[in-house]
Design a protein around this motif. Structure first.
Motif, short mmCIF file in Angstrom:
data_model
loop_
_atom_site.label_atom_id
_atom_site.label_comp_id
_atom_site.label_asym_id
_atom_site.label_seq_id
_atom_site.Cartn_x
_atom_site.Cartn_y
_atom_site.Cartn_z
N GLN A 133 0.79 -1.27 -0.26
CA GLN A 133 0.05 -0.29 0.52
C GLN A 133 0.26 1.19 -0.05
O GLN A 133 0.47 2.46 -0.27
CB GLN A 133 -1.14 -0.11 1.18
CG GLN A 133 -1.74 -1.06 0.57
CD GLN A 133 -2.95 -1.18 2.20
OE1 GLN A 133 -2.54 -1.12 3.06
NE2 GLN A 133 -4.00 -1.53 2.07
N GLY A 134 1.53 1.29 0.37
CA GLY A 134 2.61 2.16 1.17
C GLY A 134 3.73 2.49 -0.32
O GLY A 134 4.24 2.19 -1.45
N GLU A 135 4.77 3.32 -0.46
CA GLU A 135 5.44 3.42 -1.83
C GLU A 135 7.28 2.79 -1.15
O GLU A 135 7.68 2.96 -2.40
CB GLU A 135 5.56 5.28 -1.89
CG GLU A 135 4.55 5.57 -2.79
CD GLU A 135 4.50 5.12 -3.74
OE1 GLU A 135 5.45 4.46 -4.68
OE2 GLU A 135 3.02 4.83 -3.90
N GLN A 136 7.51 2.69 0.50
CA GLN A 136 8.37 2.17 0.48
C GLN A 136 7.59 1.01 0.78
O GLN A 136 6.98 0.78 2.16
CB GLN A 136 8.95 2.68 1.29
CG GLN A 136 9.30 4.02 0.90
CD GLN A 136 10.89 4.20 -0.05
OE1 GLN A 136 11.46 2.92 0.24
NE2 GLN A 136 10.95 4.80 -1.01
N TYR A 137 8.68 0.36 0.77
CA TYR A 137 8.93 -1.30 1.88
C TYR A 137 8.92 -1.63 3.13
O TYR A 137 9.91 -0.20 3.96
CB TYR A 137 9.53 -2.57 1.60
CG TYR A 137 10.25 -3.48 2.21
CD1 TYR A 137 8.94 -4.99 1.83
CD2 TYR A 137 10.56 -4.04 3.79
CE1 TYR A 137 8.59 -5.92 3.37
CE2 TYR A 137 10.77 -4.88 4.28
CZ TYR A 137 9.85 -6.10 3.82
OH TYR A 137 9.81 -7.48 4.79
N GLN A 138 8.07 -1.40 4.23
CA GLN A 138 8.51 -1.84 5.65
C GLN A 138 8.72 -2.70 5.85
O GLN A 138 8.39 -3.55 6.32
CB GLN A 138 6.32 -1.30 6.16
CG GLN A 138 6.00 0.26 5.44
CD GLN A 138 6.52 1.10 5.84
OE1 GLN A 138 7.21 1.76 6.77
NE2 GLN A 138 6.95 2.12 4.48
N PRO A 139 9.99 -2.65 7.13
CA PRO A 139 10.51 -3.66 7.48
C PRO A 139 9.25 -4.26 8.33
O PRO A 139 8.59 -2.98 8.98
CB PRO A 139 11.94 -3.31 7.52
CG PRO A 139 12.08 -2.00 7.16
CD PRO A 139 11.20 -1.34 7.16
N LEU A 140 9.63 -5.45 8.66
CA LEU A 140 8.54 -5.65 10.01
C LEU A 140 9.18 -6.34 11.56
O LEU A 140 9.30 -6.01 12.44
CB LEU A 140 8.06 -7.17 9.60
CG LEU A 140 7.20 -6.96 8.86
CD1 LEU A 140 6.10 -8.14 7.33
CD2 LEU A 140 6.15 -6.28 9.39
N SER A 141 10.58 -7.01 11.27
CA SER A 141 11.34 -7.44 12.44
C SER A 141 12.70 -6.57 12.47
O SER A 141 12.72 -5.16 12.31
CB SER A 141 12.47 -8.63 11.86
OG SER A 141 13.71 -7.73 10.51
N ARG A 142 13.09 -6.21 14.14
CA ARG A 142 13.68 -5.08 14.50
C ARG A 142 15.20 -5.42 13.74
O ARG A 142 15.51 -3.97 13.43
CB ARG A 142 14.53 -6.16 15.82
CG ARG A 142 14.82 -4.93 16.68
CD ARG A 142 14.98 -5.44 18.16
NE ARG A 142 15.66 -7.07 18.28
CZ ARG A 142 16.67 -7.74 18.04
NH1 ARG A 142 17.83 -6.92 17.52
NH2 ARG A 142 17.20 -8.65 18.52
N LEU A 143 15.27 -6.17 13.32
CA LEU A 143 17.26 -6.00 12.20
C LEU A 143 16.70 -5.68 10.72
O LEU A 143 17.52 -4.65 10.49
CB LEU A 143 18.07 -7.44 11.83
CG LEU A 143 18.42 -8.06 13.22
CD1 LEU A 143 18.88 -9.60 12.97
CD2 LEU A 143 19.64 -7.03 13.55
N ALA A 144 15.77 -5.77 9.95
CA ALA A 144 15.47 -4.87 8.85
C ALA A 144 15.30 -3.56 9.67
O ALA A 144 15.53 -3.14 8.29
CB ALA A 144 14.27 -6.01 8.23
#
Ligand SMILES: C[S@@+](CC[C@H](N)C(=O)[O-])C[C@H]1O[C@@H](n2cnc3c(N)ncnc32)[C@H](O)[C@@H]1O
Length: 395
Positions: A227-238
Motif C-alpha cells: 500500500q505504501g511507496e516503500q517496503y516497511q520492514p517488520l523485524s527489529r534487524l530490518a
C-alpha cells in the motif's frame, strides 16, 4: 538461516551499484554504469548463446561474477534452502477437479509439507482464491477449513466445489485489510497462504501474532504489491538496516522467471526489442525524454512487424508517429536488447539475495513473537520461482 540476515544486509548495501537499476533503461547507452570496467569487458565477450545459458544457471553467474564483485564469493550458502522432505501428495482425481497443472503441482508439494508440520486443530486458508489448497487439507486432515477470500465469485465457486466433495470448508468473503478479525482468527488455527501477495501476507502475519495462531505456513509472492511507496520492514534487524526498497525495486526479485522454452524466448526477444526500438524512436523523433509505458501487446499484433507495432502503440498513447527510418530504430532496439540482457545478468545475481532479505525479515519478525521458524523450498523453481515456504509454529 536467520543468522544470514546481517551478512546479506551488508552485501546488498555494499553492492547497490550492481542491482539498484533498471536494465531496460540502462541499456540506452553504451556508456552504462559498468562501462570501461573489467566487468563490462567480460560482458562484451559474451555471445547471445552464452547469455542464454547463464540466464538459466545462477550458480555459474555467481561464479563468473565473483572476480568482478568479490562480495559474491560466499553468496550461495547464504541463499540456499533445503528442499522439501515430504513426498508430494498423491491425489484422487475427484479432488483435483478444475485445478490447473502448475497450480496442482504447487498444491501437492506445499500441501504435503504443511500436513507434515501441522499443529492446531483447524485450518485458515488466507487469500484462498477458489480454495484449492484448503480442500486438499480438509480432505487429508479431516479438520475444518476457513477459506478467506476477497472475490465473491471465487468464494461461491470454492464453496460449491467443497459442498460437492462433502468437505468441511467454509468460505468467508472479506478484505484482508479490514476484516472482521475476531470472527476469522483463533489460536487453534494453522494458517496457510499460498502466494498471498505483498501486504496480504503481512496482514496475515500481524493478525496471526495478535491471535497467537498455532502455526503459519506462508509462500509469499508479488512483494511489490504494497500500500505504501516503500517496503516497511517488520523485524527489529530490518528496521535498523539502512537498506530501503521502493515499490519498483521490490519487483527485482520477481524478475527470476521460469524458463519458457525456445518459442517463448523468441517471442520475448521480438516484443522487448520492439519496445526498446520504439522508446528510442519516441525520444529522438518526438523529443520525449520520459519513457512512455506501452500496454501489453498481443502476439498477433507483434507478428505484423516493427512499423505496425509502432503505429499501434502510438495510437494507444495518442501520439502522432512521424515518417522516419524505422529500420534504424528496429536495429537500435535489437542492440539495446542484447545490452539489456547482459546488464540483467549482473542484476540476476542479486534476485535471490533480495528475496531472502525479505523472507528473513518476515521470519525474524515471527521469531521475535516467540515462533519457531523453518524455511524450505517447497517445490522446484521450474514449477514456481516463488517457491519459498516460511513455516512458523507457536511452540
Ligand atoms: C495470487 S492469488 C492466490 C490464490 C490462492 N491462494 C492460490 O494459490 O491459488 C491471491 C488471492 O488474493 C485475493 N485477494 C486480493 N486482495 C485481497 C484482499 N484485500 N483480501 C482478501 N483476499 C484478497 C485475490 O482475490 C486472489 O484470490
Amino acid at each position: 538461516m536467520l543468522t544470514h540476515f546481517t551478512p546479506l544486509d551488508h552485501l546488498l548495501l555494499n553492492c547497490q551499484h550492481f542491482w539498484r537499476f533498471e536494465p531496460f533503461h540502462e541499456s540506452r547507452s553504451r556508456q552504462h554504469r559498468f562501462a570501461d570496467t573489467p566487468l563490462a569487458t567480460w560482458l562484451d565477450t559474451l555471445s547471445a548463446s552464452d547469455v542464454s545459458t547463464l540466464k538459466h544457471d545462477v550458480s555459474r553467474v555467481y561464479l563468473q561474477l565473483q572476480q568482478y564483485i568479490p562480495e559474491l564469493t560466499d553468496i550461495e550458502p547464504m541463499v540456499a534452502l533445503e528442499g522439501s522432505s515430504a513426498t508430494p501428495l498423491d491425489l484422487d482425481s475427484h479432488l483435483t477437479t478444475g485445478i490447473p497443472g502448475r497450480k496442482l503441482e504447487q498444491i501437492t508439494s506445499m500441501g504435503s509439507q504443511v500436513l507434515l508440520a501441522h499443529s492446531g486443530i483447524e485450518w485458515l486458508e488466507w487469500c484462498a482464491g477458489k480454495g484449492f489448497l484448503g480442500r486438499i487439507l480438509a480432505h487429508h486432515s479431516g479438520q475444518t477449513v476457513t477459506s478467506f477470500e476477497w472475490q465473491q465469485a471465487l468464494c461461491e465457486h470454492g464453496q460449491a466445489e467443497a459442498h460437492k466433495q462433502n468437505l468441511p470448508v467454509t468460505f468467508v468473503q472479506g478484505d484482508a485489510f479490514s476484516c472482521d478479525h475476531q470472527h476469522v482468527f483463533n489460536k487453534k488455527q494453522h494458517a496457510v497462504a499460498l502466494h498471498a501477495c505483498g501486504d496480504l501476507h503481512v496482514s496475515l502475519m500481524k493478525h496471526a501474532m495478535d491471535y497467537q495462531l498455532a502455526a503459519l505456513s506462508i509462500a509469499p509472492c508479488c512483494y511489490h504489491l504494497i500500500q505504501g511507496e516503500q517496503y516497511q520492514p517488520l523485524s527489529r534487524l530490518a528496521k535498523q538496516s539502512r537498506l530501503t526498497l521502493s515499490k519498483s525495486e521490490l519487483r527485482i526479485p520477481l524478475q527470476e522467471t521460469v524458463t519458457g522454452g525456445e518459442r517463448v524466448e523468441r517471442h520475448r526477444y521480438q516484443e522487448m526489442s520492439y519496445r526498446l526500438g520504439l522508446d528510442e524512436l519516441l525520444r529522438e523523433e518526438l523529443g520525449l525524454n520520459e519513457y512512455q509505458p506501452i500496454p501489453s501487446v498481443k502476439k498477433s499484433q507483434l507478428q505484423l512487424g516493427f512499423i505496425e507495432f509502432c503505429k499501434w502503440a502510438s495510437e494507444r498513447k495518442g501520439l502522432k508517429l512521424p515518417e522516419c527510418d524505422f529500420l534504424r530504430y528496429q536495429k537500435i532496439g535489437e542492440e539495446r536488447f542484447v545490452r539489456m540482457e547482459k546488464l540483467s545478468l549482473v542484476q540476476m545475481a542479486f534476485h535471490r539475495p533480495l528475496e531472502m532479505w525479505l523472507i528473513l525479515d518476515k521470519s525474524l519478525y515471527l521469531q521475535e513473537h516467540g515462533y519457531q521458524v523453518h524455511l524450505t523450498e517447497f517445490c522446484e523453481k521450474k514449477i514456481t520461482p516463488r517457491n519459498i515456504l516460511i513455516h512458523a509454529s507457536n511452540s
